[in-house]
Write a protein that holds these residues in place. Structure first.
Motif, mmCIF file in Angstrom:
data_model
loop_
_atom_site.group_PDB
_atom_site.id
_atom_site.type_symbol
_atom_site.label_atom_id
_atom_site.label_comp_id
_atom_site.label_asym_id
_atom_site.label_seq_id
_atom_site.Cartn_x
_atom_site.Cartn_y
_atom_site.Cartn_z
ATOM 1 N N THR A 153 1.552 0.208 4.574
ATOM 2 C CA THR A 153 0.971 -0.600 5.707
ATOM 3 C C THR A 153 1.507 0.083 7.084
ATOM 4 O OG1 THR A 153 0.476 -2.533 7.013
ATOM 5 C CG2 THR A 153 2.535 -2.552 5.802
ATOM 6 N N ARG A 154 0.680 0.115 8.062
ATOM 7 C CA ARG A 154 1.117 0.236 9.298
ATOM 8 C C ARG A 154 1.750 -0.998 10.224
ATOM 9 N NH1 ARG A 154 -0.515 5.238 10.741
ATOM 10 N NH2 ARG A 154 -1.763 6.098 9.395
ATOM 11 N N ARG A 187 -9.369 1.774 5.400
ATOM 12 C CA ARG A 187 -8.978 0.490 6.444
ATOM 13 C C ARG A 187 -7.459 0.896 7.241
ATOM 14 N NH1 ARG A 187 -9.331 -6.063 5.719
ATOM 15 N NH2 ARG A 187 -8.173 -6.490 7.709
ATOM 16 N N GLU A 188 -6.436 1.258 6.342
ATOM 17 C CA GLU A 188 -5.033 1.523 6.810
ATOM 18 C C GLU A 188 -4.874 2.959 7.253
ATOM 19 O OE1 GLU A 188 -2.242 -0.343 7.322
ATOM 20 O OE2 GLU A 188 -1.983 -1.754 5.887
ATOM 21 N N VAL A 227 4.846 4.115 9.188
ATOM 22 C CA VAL A 227 4.309 3.500 7.939
ATOM 23 C C VAL A 227 5.309 2.973 7.362
ATOM 24 C CG1 VAL A 227 3.182 4.091 5.801
ATOM 25 C CG2 VAL A 227 2.223 5.149 7.770
ATOM 26 N N PRO A 273 2.694 1.110 14.786
ATOM 27 C CA PRO A 273 1.839 1.088 13.861
ATOM 28 C C PRO A 273 1.817 2.705 13.304
ATOM 29 C CG PRO A 273 0.637 0.873 15.990
ATOM 30 C CD PRO A 273 2.258 0.634 16.116
ATOM 31 N N LEU A 327 -9.058 -0.182 1.076
ATOM 32 C CA LEU A 327 -7.592 -0.150 1.735
ATOM 33 C C LEU A 327 -7.155 1.191 2.374
ATOM 34 C CD1 LEU A 327 -5.785 -2.661 -0.462
ATOM 35 C CD2 LEU A 327 -6.546 -3.061 1.833
#
Length: 245
Positions: A162-163, A201-202, A144, A141, A198
């Motif tokens: 995303t991770r 969150r990410e 990226v 994670p 987002l």
């Protein structure tokens, strides 16, 4: 795309490796290694944007240009915009390249390649990625990933960052490299946006631009530089650049 400028944000307050811009690598501060590689890219003038007088002094001692900025910026993007306005109030530079100050091993050719997608007027921001060749990296994670649709050989249109390991199924995976080339008006628009859902969150700032409808294209290069943010990565940089750790 007539007149790019490269700006390198740098600050002393790093939680995992305090004072890292001035960490000695092969006899000189890390920030001057990054500055030299940006100069070698040969695409435009280079300056370091910092809130620390000691960083500015190190850059100027090496023959570079430093711009003092406020200490309270939330991100490197905010810092380089302040520096851009101070350096170029008349707006001559229409593209600004943000090179992270902890990339002492960045390939100058990769910096130059980052601006290529901006030849397309539909692209607001350009960045870099490289193929993932290791399963551990694909599932990490801290690495990226960019999910993109191919535009041409060596170029993607970013659909998501995303991770997580993504996309699903057979095919290449791409490691995103956190170097950005902004159209000037896109940078100004970007820093005026509130953090997005987002993004928070990410924990990935670039998602703010995608959520706002800004187009990001990606140049695919062979390898990723590694960021220096721990004692272990500093030792690795010293080994790569010719100094025993």
């Amino acid at each position: 795309m007539s007149d790019p400028v490269i700006l390198i944000p740098a600050r002393m307050a790093a939680s995992r490796l305090p004072g890292k811009p001035l960490a000695d690598i092969a006899g000189e501060p890390m920030i001057t290694h990054v500055w030299r590689r940006a100069v070698e890219a040969g695409i435009g003038p280079v300056a370091v944007a910092t809130d620390a007088p000691e960083i500015a002094q190190a850059v100027e001692a090496a023959g570079g240009v430093a711009v003092m900025t406020r200490a309270d910026h939330a991100s490197g993007s905010d810092r380089i915009f302040e520096a851009l306005e101070a350096l170029d109030p008349q707006g001559s530079h229409d593209v600004v390249v943000n090179v992270q100050g902890d990339f002492p091993t960045i390939d100058p050719r990769a910096i130059a390649a980052a601006i290529l997608p901006l030849a397309d007027p539909a692209v607001a921001i350009a960045t870099l990625a490289c193929p993932i060749r290791d399963e551990d990296e694909a599932n990490d994670p801290n690495i990226v990933k960019v999910v993109g649709s191919p535009v041409s050989a060596g170029r993607l249109r970013a659909l998501y960052f995303t991770r997580a390991r993504a996309p699903w199924g057979e095919g290449p995976l791409y490691h995103h490299i956190g170097l950005y080339a902004f159209r000037r008006r896109a940078l100004e628009r970007f820093i005026g946006l509130a953090p997005s859902a987002l993004e928070m969150r990410e924990k990935l700032e670039q998602l703010r631009a995608l959520e706002d409808g800004m187009r990001i294209d990606v140049t695919v290069v062979d390898d990723a530089p590694f960021g220096v943010d721990t004692p272990e990565s500093l030792a690795r940089a010293r080994a790569v650049l010719g100094e025993p750790s």
